[in-house]
Design an enzyme around this catalytic site. Structure first.
Site, PDB file in Angstrom:
ATOM      1  N   SER A 156     -68.603 -82.181 -59.048  1.00 27.22           N
ATOM      2  CA  SER A 156     -67.652 -82.093 -60.113  1.00 27.22           C
ATOM      3  C   SER A 156     -66.035 -82.263 -59.127  1.00 27.22           C
ATOM      4  CB  SER A 156     -67.315 -80.580 -60.503  1.00 27.22           C
ATOM      5  OG  SER A 156     -66.325 -80.410 -61.361  1.00 27.22           O
ATOM      6  N   TYR A 202     -66.584 -71.251 -59.616  1.00 24.16           N
ATOM      7  CA  TYR A 202     -67.142 -72.593 -59.837  1.00 24.16           C
ATOM      8  C   TYR A 202     -66.708 -73.579 -58.791  1.00 24.16           C
ATOM      9  CZ  TYR A 202     -68.315 -76.845 -62.430  1.00 24.16           C
ATOM     10  OH  TYR A 202     -69.123 -78.020 -62.669  1.00 24.16           O
TER      11      TYR A 202
END
Length: 247
Positions: A131, A144
């Site tokens: 990501s 995250y």
């Protein structure tokens, strides 16, 4: 001989789209995820997809999948996800543990289990779905962000360790993707909060967009390695810079 691709987290979103796309590219696709009912539906629609119940947080589950394969030419480590938007000070330990176990240790388990088969294929491709959170930190994303930074570091380390071996290591780092379930899971089922993430954004990425990028990377000639592909919608200039229009 037809090549085999393994896709984790294949029951929805980017994983499902990638399984479909690689099947269309001519691969025999092993689609792994926990939700077997959804995998069975996917396989019924696409004969070259084989459903396998898989939990990447379970070594026993990962080992069983690896033992069932005669070969593996492509591994797409897609399983993972985000939980919560609390600050680091207020972060929930169980959320951080779950994100680390699925995103990082899940990738480690799958990579360790299938790396010998990738090498034996003579042209293996190991894909890590990370990501932009693995490249840039942001408030409320501590757990995250930490997990995705760890995956990015894993990709870079693997590329160093595998140089000279017949395996390409590819990192796909998407920005804003409106994929099934991602934001809803992050906001613990709050549909309104999940919808606000994409509110007013003209054209966020779709799961198919990311699957298209993955397919392009893995189908390059054997001597071509796409180290990292960062893919964002046009409306997202950076992690904190998103164009929105009023409806």
């Amino acid at each position: 001989m037809t090549k085999t691709a393994v896709v984790t987290g294949a029951s929805s979103g980017i994983g499902e789209a990638t399984a479909r796309r690689l099947a269309a590219e001519g691969y025999d696709v092993v689609a792994g995820a926990r939700r077997r009912d959804r995998l069975d539906k996917l396989a019924a629609e696409t004969p070259s997809i084989r459903p396998v119940t898989l939990d990447v947080t379970s070594q026993e589950s990962v080992d069983a999948l690896a033992a069932s394969l005669d070969r593996c030419d492509v591994l797409v480590n897609n399983a993972g996800g985000a939980l919560g938007l609390e600050t680091v000070a207020d972060g929930r330990l169980d959320d951080w543990q779950q994100m680390y176990d699925s995103n990082v240790l899940g990738t480690l388990r799958m990579t360790q289990a299938l790396l010998p088969k990738l090498i034996d294929s003579g042209d293996g491709v190991l894909v890590l779905l990370t990501s932009t959170a693995g490249l840039v930190s942001y408030e409320g994303g501590g757990g995250y962000v930490a997990a995705k930074h760890a995956q990015t570091a894993m990709a870079e380390t693997l590329r160093l360790e595998l140089v000279g071996r017949p395996v390409r290591v590819v990192e796909i780092a998407p920005g804003m993707v409106q994929s099934e379930g991602f934001a809803l899971t992050r906001f613990r089922g709050d549909e309104a909060a999940a919808a606000r993430v994409y509110e007013g954004v003209p054209g966020p990425l779709t799961s198919d967009d990311v699957a298209d990028a993955i397919a392009w990377c893995v189908t390059r000639p054997a001597h071509v390695n796409i180290d990292r592909m960062v893919i964002r919608p046009r409306a997202q200039a950076a992690q904190h810079k998103v164009h929105r229009v009023s409806g």
